[in-house]
Design a protein around this motif. Sequence first.
Motif: not given
Length: 514
Positions: A276-294, A446-451
């Motif tokens: 096992p190298v990765l265990s994620v209980d819950r992670l979400t991404l919403r429309r129109g947002e930027c989630l940075a993973l570090v 600019e791309l993200m801010r488009r409709q």
Amino acid sequence: MNESPVIAAVTGLTVEVDGRVLVDRVSFRIRAGTVTALVGASGSGKTTTGLALLGEYPPGARVTGEVTVPGTRTGYVPQHPAAVLNPVRRTGALLSDLARQQVQDLPRRRRRPAARQRVAQALADAQLAADEVLGRYPHQLSGGQQQRVVLAQALLQGARLIVADEPTTGQDALTGRRITGRLAAAAGRGIAVLLLSHDLDVVRELADEVLVMRGGRVVEQGPAHRILDAPAHPWTAELLAGPRTLPYADPGHTGAELLTVRGLTARHRNGGTRVPVLSVDRLTLRRGECLALVGRSGSGKTTLARCLVGLHRDHTGQILLDGAALPRSLRDRGREQTAAVQYVFQDARAAFDEHRPVLDQVARTAVRLRGAGRQEAAAEARRVLADLGLDEALVRRPPGRLSGGELQRAALARALLARPRVLVCDEITSGLDPVTRRSLLDLLAELMRRQDGPAVLLITHDLDTAAPATRLAVLDGGRVVEEGPAAELLNSPRHPFTVSLVGASRKWGPAVRP
């Protein structure tokens, strides 16, 4: 003035291919125990100049001038380490072979333990844990781990000159600081280093001498402190300008939950064992947002990205798009599902067919995933590539004729032609100079801010790049240890690992040489 012996000298070097001048009358000297840095935009001639010290030039190159490396063993740490690692050999076997070559003069009974000791020392110098890498093949390592394996190779070979092409690309701040410390230690032992880098904090930490390149020419040259603190040329001043600070996404346009990771556990094979190298209980991404993973190199960031796009099948749990489960394997996803979640790879060179023009490969995405006609797809590809600063003459060439930064922009263009709803960007700025990086991130915003713009999962080691994101998730040891608004977490981190990561990313002072 440093009067240590000259290890290498470049005099009036000019490299020309098909009438295009890649390097134009470049001259400099490298002394033992010093670090000479070449900085500049992607395509400015840095890598061509660095490879000249290894006696390597592009196919069909016309070369004038002189490169002298008298009797010096030269090691090379490339920007794309996977290109120089044997994909069918485990890391341990590869390093052991190199170590055995260095101990042939010892009595036979002492060779094996001496070789093991050399491997252990090289791994320690490159900040690698033996149990994490020796039993794995190159493709099972993160980009940062691959880079450190190549550095370990150079150290094993007893190099007196190391050409390091973006050695901290794909590294988290903690590992990057340790790698620069190792290069500083190498210089302290008398090894000369030619550093090709876009990371001006690393240059500030390591370099004794800096050459600023643009269009194949050296536009400014001198001691590092003078060039970085009081640049005389306008292009140098532009390179040194600050990072982007405006948010990528419009907070007022954030919508419903778009992509959801639920109960995901991913594994890699290590020999005959599934680890096992990765265990994620819950992670979400919403429309129109930027989630940075570090997170640290090897913490599972790229594995998570590959799970999202169906390239890593050995996992349990669910990945949902609009509440509907996506098949684990890309082969089982329909055309619409494939187009919806697109991946921009960290190693752009490995993601292109080296025999076909870049333009054709970018346009193919619109044909394959959207059913566009060939002419329509080619026209759209040219427009998107031009928006990213790549002219048609350049992208009609095969990938090998583009710089690493140029290929990264082409890889982004290829993903955009799918018109994705989710864009997974894996270290897409790591091979770019500061000017091009700011331009690319501005375009992404600019791309993200488009409709109809995509939501973005931005995987990065650079906290300056992560700072304008909507939210930040921190991975450590394959788990999300902290998540929340990016500005809040970076200004007031709570988890000890996040605290150490933020602390390591602060501006560095000059490296201390042993």
